[in-house]
Every structure is written in structure tokens, then in C-alpha cells.
Design an enzyme around this catalytic site. Structure first.
Site, PDB file in Angstrom:
ATOM      1  N   TYR A   1      46.306  62.514  67.146  1.00 34.81           N
ATOM      2  CA  TYR A   1      47.485  63.590  66.560  1.00 34.81           C
ATOM      3  C   TYR A   1      48.211  62.893  64.721  1.00 34.81           C
ATOM      4  O   TYR A   1      47.753  62.220  64.360  1.00 34.81           O
ATOM      5  CB  TYR A   1      48.507  61.928  67.159  1.00 34.81           C
ATOM      6  CG  TYR A   1      50.417  62.683  66.326  1.00 34.81           C
ATOM      7  CD1 TYR A   1      50.415  63.451  67.379  1.00 34.81           C
ATOM      8  CD2 TYR A   1      50.241  62.243  65.666  1.00 34.81           C
ATOM      9  CE1 TYR A   1      51.953  64.343  66.858  1.00 34.81           C
ATOM     10  CE2 TYR A   1      51.518  62.455  64.846  1.00 34.81           C
ATOM     11  CZ  TYR A   1      52.703  63.478  65.907  1.00 34.81           C
ATOM     12  OH  TYR A   1      53.917  64.438  64.561  1.00 34.81           O
TER      13      TYR A   1
ATOM     14  N   ARG B   1      53.983  48.229  65.793  1.00 35.61           N
ATOM     15  CA  ARG B   1      54.911  47.501  64.380  1.00 35.61           C
ATOM     16  C   ARG B   1      56.486  48.123  64.537  1.00 35.61           C
ATOM     17  O   ARG B   1      55.984  49.139  64.939  1.00 35.61           O
ATOM     18  CB  ARG B   1      54.552  48.139  62.298  1.00 35.61           C
ATOM     19  CG  ARG B   1      53.575  48.169  62.591  1.00 35.61           C
ATOM     20  CD  ARG B   1      53.424  48.009  61.219  1.00 35.61           C
ATOM     21  NE  ARG B   1      52.712  49.607  60.410  1.00 35.61           N
ATOM     22  CZ  ARG B   1      53.926  50.558  60.216  1.00 35.61           C
ATOM     23  NH1 ARG B   1      54.568  49.643  59.814  1.00 35.61           N
ATOM     24  NH2 ARG B   1      52.957  51.520  60.411  1.00 35.61           N
TER      25      ARG B   1
ATOM     26  N   ASP C   1      49.666  64.433  61.863  1.00 34.56           N
ATOM     27  CA  ASP C   1      50.768  65.013  60.837  1.00 34.56           C
ATOM     28  C   ASP C   1      50.122  66.314  60.057  1.00 34.56           C
ATOM     29  O   ASP C   1      49.120  66.180  59.874  1.00 34.56           O
ATOM     30  CB  ASP C   1      51.981  64.581  59.914  1.00 34.56           C
ATOM     31  CG  ASP C   1      52.252  63.665  60.618  1.00 34.56           C
ATOM     32  OD1 ASP C   1      52.762  64.048  61.844  1.00 34.56           O
ATOM     33  OD2 ASP C   1      52.846  62.267  60.460  1.00 34.56           O
TER      34      ASP C   1
ATOM     35  N   GLU D   1      65.853  68.411  74.162  1.00 36.05           N
ATOM     36  CA  GLU D   1      63.441  68.374  74.467  1.00 36.05           C
ATOM     37  C   GLU D   1      63.622  67.438  75.625  1.00 36.05           C
ATOM     38  O   GLU D   1      64.178  66.149  75.254  1.00 36.05           O
ATOM     39  CB  GLU D   1      62.616  67.094  72.917  1.00 36.05           C
ATOM     40  CG  GLU D   1      62.132  67.024  72.275  1.00 36.05           C
ATOM     41  CD  GLU D   1      61.244  66.869  71.033  1.00 36.05           C
ATOM     42  OE1 GLU D   1      61.735  67.711  70.307  1.00 36.05           O
ATOM     43  OE2 GLU D   1      60.431  65.952  71.016  1.00 36.05           O
TER      44      GLU D   1
ATOM     45  N   ARG E   1      66.106  64.154  72.556  1.00 36.46           N
ATOM     46  CA  ARG E   1      66.610  64.417  71.735  1.00 36.46           C
ATOM     47  C   ARG E   1      67.335  65.743  71.257  1.00 36.46           C
ATOM     48  O   ARG E   1      67.174  67.415  72.386  1.00 36.46           O
ATOM     49  CB  ARG E   1      66.138  64.103  70.164  1.00 36.46           C
ATOM     50  CG  ARG E   1      64.893  64.765  70.024  1.00 36.46           C
ATOM     51  CD  ARG E   1      63.891  64.845  68.428  1.00 36.46           C
ATOM     52  NE  ARG E   1      62.603  65.366  69.460  1.00 36.46           N
ATOM     53  CZ  ARG E   1      61.817  64.995  67.997  1.00 36.46           C
ATOM     54  NH1 ARG E   1      61.663  64.747  66.677  1.00 36.46           N
ATOM     55  NH2 ARG E   1      60.492  65.789  68.171  1.00 36.46           N
TER      56      ARG E   1
ATOM     57  N   ARG F   1      50.846  64.462  76.682  1.00 30.88           N
ATOM     58  CA  ARG F   1      52.353  63.733  77.391  1.00 30.88           C
ATOM     59  C   ARG F   1      52.704  65.978  76.618  1.00 30.88           C
ATOM     60  O   ARG F   1      52.484  66.598  75.492  1.00 30.88           O
ATOM     61  CB  ARG F   1      52.905  63.524  76.716  1.00 30.88           C
ATOM     62  CG  ARG F   1      52.679  61.930  76.640  1.00 30.88           C
ATOM     63  CD  ARG F   1      53.416  61.759  78.493  1.00 30.88           C
ATOM     64  NE  ARG F   1      54.636  61.515  78.479  1.00 30.88           N
ATOM     65  CZ  ARG F   1      55.153  61.636  79.544  1.00 30.88           C
ATOM     66  NH1 ARG F   1      54.575  62.360  80.755  1.00 30.88           N
ATOM     67  NH2 ARG F   1      56.638  62.051  79.293  1.00 30.88           N
TER      68      ARG F   1
ATOM     69  N   ARG G   1      64.109  47.660  58.708  1.00 37.02           N
ATOM     70  CA  ARG G   1      64.755  47.973  57.151  1.00 37.02           C
ATOM     71  C   ARG G   1      66.162  47.892  56.558  1.00 37.02           C
ATOM     72  O   ARG G   1      66.642  46.874  57.058  1.00 37.02           O
ATOM     73  CB  ARG G   1      64.823  49.201  56.776  1.00 37.02           C
ATOM     74  CG  ARG G   1      63.978  49.888  55.887  1.00 37.02           C
ATOM     75  CD  ARG G   1      63.934  51.012  55.365  1.00 37.02           C
ATOM     76  NE  ARG G   1      63.327  52.456  56.018  1.00 37.02           N
ATOM     77  CZ  ARG G   1      63.106  53.239  56.179  1.00 37.02           C
ATOM     78  NH1 ARG G   1      64.132  54.041  55.943  1.00 37.02           N
ATOM     79  NH2 ARG G   1      62.359  54.443  55.873  1.00 37.02           N
TER      80      ARG G   1
HETATM   81  P1  FAD Z   1      47.940  73.992  66.341  1.00 33.33           P
HETATM   82  O1  FAD Z   1      48.906  74.036  65.646  1.00 33.33           O
HETATM   83  O2  FAD Z   1      48.049  73.492  67.790  1.00 33.33           O
HETATM   84  O3  FAD Z   1      46.822  75.306  66.401  1.00 33.33           O
HETATM   85  C1  FAD Z   1      46.269  75.213  67.467  1.00 33.33           C
HETATM   86  C2  FAD Z   1      46.318  76.894  67.532  1.00 33.33           C
HETATM   87  O4  FAD Z   1      45.205  77.728  68.526  1.00 33.33           O
HETATM   88  C3  FAD Z   1      47.710  77.466  68.620  1.00 33.33           C
HETATM   89  O5  FAD Z   1      47.862  78.708  68.022  1.00 33.33           O
HETATM   90  C4  FAD Z   1      46.483  77.664  69.664  1.00 33.33           C
HETATM   91  O6  FAD Z   1      47.245  79.007  70.700  1.00 33.33           O
HETATM   92  C5  FAD Z   1      45.036  78.341  69.536  1.00 33.33           C
HETATM   93  N1  FAD Z   1      44.235  78.486  70.662  1.00 33.33           N
HETATM   94  C6  FAD Z   1      44.136  77.205  71.164  1.00 33.33           C
HETATM   95  N2  FAD Z   1      43.139  77.538  72.216  1.00 33.33           N
HETATM   96  C7  FAD Z   1      42.472  78.840  72.113  1.00 33.33           C
HETATM   97  C8  FAD Z   1      41.941  80.242  72.690  1.00 33.33           C
HETATM   98  N3  FAD Z   1      41.214  79.796  73.300  1.00 33.33           N
HETATM   99  N4  FAD Z   1      41.894  81.213  72.190  1.00 33.33           N
HETATM  100  C9  FAD Z   1      42.485  81.922  70.444  1.00 33.33           C
HETATM  101  N5  FAD Z   1      44.174  80.539  70.284  1.00 33.33           N
HETATM  102  C10 FAD Z   1      43.730  79.227  70.493  1.00 33.33           C
HETATM  103  N6  FAD Z   1      53.565  67.190  61.808  1.00 33.33           N
HETATM  104  C11 FAD Z   1      54.137  66.955  60.559  1.00 33.33           C
HETATM  105  O7  FAD Z   1      53.646  66.693  59.839  1.00 33.33           O
HETATM  106  N7  FAD Z   1      55.253  66.742  60.574  1.00 33.33           N
HETATM  107  C12 FAD Z   1      56.689  66.552  61.836  1.00 33.33           C
HETATM  108  O8  FAD Z   1      58.148  66.417  61.441  1.00 33.33           O
HETATM  109  C13 FAD Z   1      55.430  66.833  62.636  1.00 33.33           C
HETATM  110  N8  FAD Z   1      56.902  67.626  64.287  1.00 33.33           N
HETATM  111  C14 FAD Z   1      55.480  67.638  65.554  1.00 33.33           C
HETATM  112  C15 FAD Z   1      56.554  67.576  66.473  1.00 33.33           C
HETATM  113  C16 FAD Z   1      55.672  68.168  67.950  1.00 33.33           C
HETATM  114  C17 FAD Z   1      56.462  68.096  69.194  1.00 33.33           C
HETATM  115  C18 FAD Z   1      54.331  68.095  67.914  1.00 33.33           C
HETATM  116  C19 FAD Z   1      53.488  68.494  69.016  1.00 33.33           C
HETATM  117  C20 FAD Z   1      53.877  68.199  66.696  1.00 33.33           C
HETATM  118  C21 FAD Z   1      54.248  67.785  64.801  1.00 33.33           C
HETATM  119  N9  FAD Z   1      52.969  67.432  64.367  1.00 33.33           N
HETATM  120  C22 FAD Z   1      54.533  66.794  63.360  1.00 33.33           C
HETATM  121  C23 FAD Z   1      52.486  67.699  64.150  1.00 33.33           C
HETATM  122  C24 FAD Z   1      51.896  69.050  63.592  1.00 33.33           C
HETATM  123  O9  FAD Z   1      52.303  70.156  65.092  1.00 33.33           O
HETATM  124  C25 FAD Z   1      50.368  68.905  63.346  1.00 33.33           C
HETATM  125  O10 FAD Z   1      49.741  68.321  62.456  1.00 33.33           O
HETATM  126  C26 FAD Z   1      49.940  70.939  63.366  1.00 33.33           C
HETATM  127  O11 FAD Z   1      50.504  72.192  63.793  1.00 33.33           O
HETATM  128  C27 FAD Z   1      48.447  70.711  63.123  1.00 33.33           C
HETATM  129  O12 FAD Z   1      47.486  72.684  63.585  1.00 33.33           O
HETATM  130  P2  FAD Z   1      46.371  72.110  64.191  1.00 33.33           P
HETATM  131  O13 FAD Z   1      46.245  73.405  63.775  1.00 33.33           O
HETATM  132  O14 FAD Z   1      46.108  71.487  64.699  1.00 33.33           O
HETATM  133  O15 FAD Z   1      46.843  72.710  66.070  1.00 33.33           O
END
Ligand code: FAD
Length: 368
Positions: free
Chosen positions: A348, A172, A350, A300, A280, A249, A176
Site C-alpha cells: 500500500y 494505533r 500513497d 463506495e 462513504r 480487497r 487528538r
Molecule cells: P497504478 O496507479 O495502479 O498503475 C498501474 C497501471 O498499470 C494501471 O494503469 C494498470 O492499468 C496498468 N497495468 C497493469 N497491468 C498491466 C498490463 N498487463 N498491461 C498494461 N498495463 C497494465 N494515495 C494518496 O496519496 N492519497 C489518497 O488519498 C489515496 N487514496 C486512494 C484511494 C484508493 C481507493 C486507492 C486504491 C488508492 C489510494 N491512494 C491514495 C494510493 C494511490 O492510488 C497510489 O499510490 C498510486 O496510484 C499508485 O501508482 P502505481 O503506478 O503504483 O499504480
């Protein structure tokens, strides 16, 4: 010897929220991260007093009162609303597509006029069953919006022509018929005052952490230290890529500090033409209404992923989804490992979703 109830691999939101819940329940956690800082992708780097969103701009938004209350225990949020602009060949448009945008395109002032314009464009092309992303987008919003605001941007993001992309990528398109530039529809939105690190530091207070520590360099000794492991890294890496690589990606960020107080007047401008290689420009201080003397801007650039690059976005096409499902089977057989977060679930998420998922997983673990 088992010194910890949980050894948590990754200090991102999943790991940090899980650790917090366990601490509250009186259990002991060790959090390790291979990066030199906590927080995973929400980490901000302080440059000239500005919180620079090092892994891409993060805007917190949620409809859940519970999640909003949860994060507000650790840090207060400001009233930031994400309303990026689009720059197409030097002309600015409001996003997401709304009455301001339509006025900028066609001079239409009422919802009826704008709707009629879009319907006319859709009718002219007469697409019955969209075969690719281009046809899908045009059938939803007409060709003006598509050509100027969607085509180039999407092609840069995916590194492919819109005609070669599957239509399901755009299910979608939010259109708006109100003058509302707020990108998100959620009830609660904002940026932590003082930055995201405050949230992470609050969650991980009094919890043992080890930075610059890769789980796989000492896997067996970490496994021995805890009764259970919580793994938030890449699922395929956990299994030594034995079934093959999951694809992502990736992004490349190019930041510079400028010797002026205000560069573009807004946190984000999308560059929607194909010829400009970045998607952006972020000006970080505007997330927090900063008044510093200098400013930091980041371009970016989307890029292909390979195993030496940061995995930013999972590619949830058929091939990768079915490969993930095979890894998931292997994960289910690991009785003492909990897989969670965007990399271990190849999903993915948030921020509000990953918090909800970690809370739920922790409660299940605690039998709540
Ligand atoms: P991560 O934050 O990736 O944490 C995983 C951690 O594990 C990392 O620190 C990594 O170093 C560690 N790790 C991995 N493998 C190992 C290993 N072997 N040994 C030790 N450590 C390890 N969400 C929103 O709500 N709003 C937004 O505007 C938004 N914008 C975004 C923009 C981008 C470009 C991206 C990529 C994401 C965005 N998000 C956004 C999503 C958000 O980043 C995630 O929901 C959140 O950070 C996920 O947390 P996580 O703990 O799952 O993963």
C-alpha cells in the site's frame, strides 16, 4: 529491434515518474497501459466540468519538500484539507477523532474532560492483552467511539466481524486532544488545480504511449522493443500465477450526476453503521471548490476481490506476505525487468511514496 531503452508497463504514478526521469536523462521510453486512459488509479474523468476521481478519492499529502516541489513543477495545488465527517445513524461527527468529536459525544469541552471520559471507558472494560480488533480499538479509544465510528465501518471494509479480525490491523488510533479536523498531519496537502490528469500529462509529455494495450497479449514483442522492461502490474500475473493468487480487497463505485449545485456540502462523509452497505459518499466538486451547476456523487462499496475485479488494497496478512516474498524471489532473477509500484511490490503506497520510490529507482538505474 530495440527501439526503446525502457518499455514501461503501466502509466500510473510509478511508470510516469520513472519515464519522466529517463526522458530527462535523454533515454527513450515507451509506456503502455491496458486501460483506455493514462494515470492508473489517480485518473479523473471529466463529468459536467467536474473532475471525478474514478478509482476513489485521492488527496495529495506529504512531509517532503522535495516531493512537493517535484509535483508542483507540473501542476499547482489548491489548499484543500481532508476533514471528512462521519454519519452514524443520522448523527454527524467530525473526523479524525478530536475535541470536536468528543464534544459531539459527551459535551466535553476541555482536553482533561475528554481524556478522563476515554480513560473511564477503557478502565471499565479492563482489556489486558487485546485478542482481536474490537478489543484493540476499545483499549485505545473506549467503547463510544468504537461502537459508533469504528466498528461498522471496519467490518464493512474487511467484510468480517471485528471480533474475527486480527488486532494488528489497528496499531494505533490517532486521537487528538485539539480542535483539529485535518485528517493528515503532513506539512503539504492539496488537490491539483485542474485535476490529477495534468500531473500525469506533464510527466508523460513527449513520451510515446500506447493505451488499451495489455503487455501479456504481446509480451515477447514488447520485451524485444526495449533494453529493459519496467513492470508496474500485478507481480503474480507476471509469473502467470504459478505460485497462486495474491489476495486484495476490492471496491465498487456507484456514481450519479445530480441536478443541483451542492449535495452534501463536503467532499467526503463516512457512513459508519454496518447496516448501510457503502462506507462513504464522495462529492467530487468539493475537492476543487467547484461551482458547476450540477454535482457528481459516488458511493463506495467494499467488496471481495476476484481476478476479474480491480485490485485496490493489498491484504498484508501472513499468508499473502509470504506468498509475495516467494514471487519477489522470482522477480529478483529477472535481470532485465524492474518491478515497481503498488501492484508489482504488493504494497500500500500513497502517491507521495510511490513517487519517491520511482525517483529513487530511476536514480539508481542512472547511476546517480
Ligand atoms: P497504478 O496507479 O495502479 O498503475 C498501474 C497501471 O498499470 C494501471 O494503469 C494498470 O492499468 C496498468 N497495468 C497493469 N497491468 C498491466 C498490463 N498487463 N498491461 C498494461 N498495463 C497494465 N494515495 C494518496 O496519496 N492519497 C489518497 O488519498 C489515496 N487514496 C486512494 C484511494 C484508493 C481507493 C486507492 C486504491 C488508492 C489510494 N491512494 C491514495 C494510493 C494511490 O492510488 C497510489 O499510490 C498510486 O496510484 C499508485 O501508482 P502505481 O503506478 O503504483 O499504480
Amino acid at each position: 529491434t530495440k527501439n526503446y531503452d525502457y518499455v514501461i508497463v503501466g502509466s500510473g504514478l510509478f511508470g510516469a515518474v520513472f519515464a519522466y526521469k529517463m526522458k530527462q536523462a535523454g533515454l527513450k521510453c515507451l509506456v503502455i497501459d491496458k486501460r483506455e486512459h493514462l494515470g492508473g488509479n489517480i485518473y479523473c474523468e471529466n463529468v459536467e466540468g467536474i473532475n471525478v476521481h474514478k478509482y476513489g478519492p485521492h488527496i495529495f499529502h506529504t512531509n517532503s519538500k522535495e516531493i512537493w516541489g517535484f509535483v508542483n513543477q507540473f501542476v499547482e495545488f489548491n489548499h484543500f484539507r481532508y476533514s471528512p465527517l462521519a454519519n452514524y445513524k443520522g448523527t454527524l461527527y467530525n473526523l479524525p477523532f478530536n475535541m470536536h468529536t468528543f464534544y459531539q459525544f459527551w459535551g466535553t469541552q476541555t482536553p482533561e474532560e475528554a481524556k478522563q471520559k476515554i480513560e473511564e471507558q477503557k478502565a471499565k472494560l479492563n482489556i489486558k492483552k487485546p485478542q482481536n480488533l474490537e478489543e484493540q480499538a476499545i483499549s485505545l479509544v473506549g467503547n463510544d467511539v468504537y461502537e459508533r465510528l469504528i466498528k461498522g465501518y471496519t467490518e464493512k471494509q474487511w467484510g468480517r466481524n471485528a471480533k474475527d479480525l486480527p488486532s494488528f490491523i489497528i496499531k494505533r488510533l490517532p486521537v487528538r486532544y485539539t480542535y483539529d479536523n485535518n485528517y493528515f498531519n503532513d506539512k503539504y496537502q492539496g488537490i491539483p488545480i485542474g485535476g490529477y490528469n495534468k500531473l500525469i500529462d506533464g510527466l508523460l509529455e513527449d513520451i510515446d504511449v500506447l493505451l488499451k494495450t495489455d503487455y501479456f497479449e504481446n509480451k515477447s514483442s514488447f520485451d524485444e522493443m526495449g533494453t529493459k522492461v519496467v513492470y508496474t502490474g500485478k507481480i503474480d500475473e507476471f509469473f502467470d500465477y504459478q505460485l497462486g493468487y495474491l489476495n486484495y480487497r476490492s471496491l465498487r463505485f456507484e456514481s450519479e450526476t445530480l441536478d443541483k449545485t451542492n449535495h452534501q456540502g463536503i467532499a467526503a462523509i463516512n457512513y459508519t453503521e454496518r447496516e448501510i452497505p457503502y462506507t462513504r459518499i464522495i462529492e467530487h466538486k468539493h475537492f476543487e471548490y467547484g461551482t458547476q451547476d450540477k454535482t457528481v456523487v459516488t458511493k463506495e462499496y467494499p467488496q471481495e476481490w476476484d481476478k476479474d475485479k480491480e485490485p485496490y488494497y493489498p491484504v498484508n496478512d501472513e499468508t499473502n506476505s509470504s506468498l509475495y516474498n516467494r514471487y519477489k524471489k522470482l522477480a529478483e532473477a529477472e535481470k532485465n525487468v524492474i518491478f515497481g509500484g503498488r501492484l508489482a511490490e504488493y504494497k500500500y503506497y500513497d502517491m507521495h511514496q510511490v513517487i519517491a520510490s520511482a525517483l529513487k529507482r530511476a536514480e539508481k538505474e542512472l547511476g546517480l
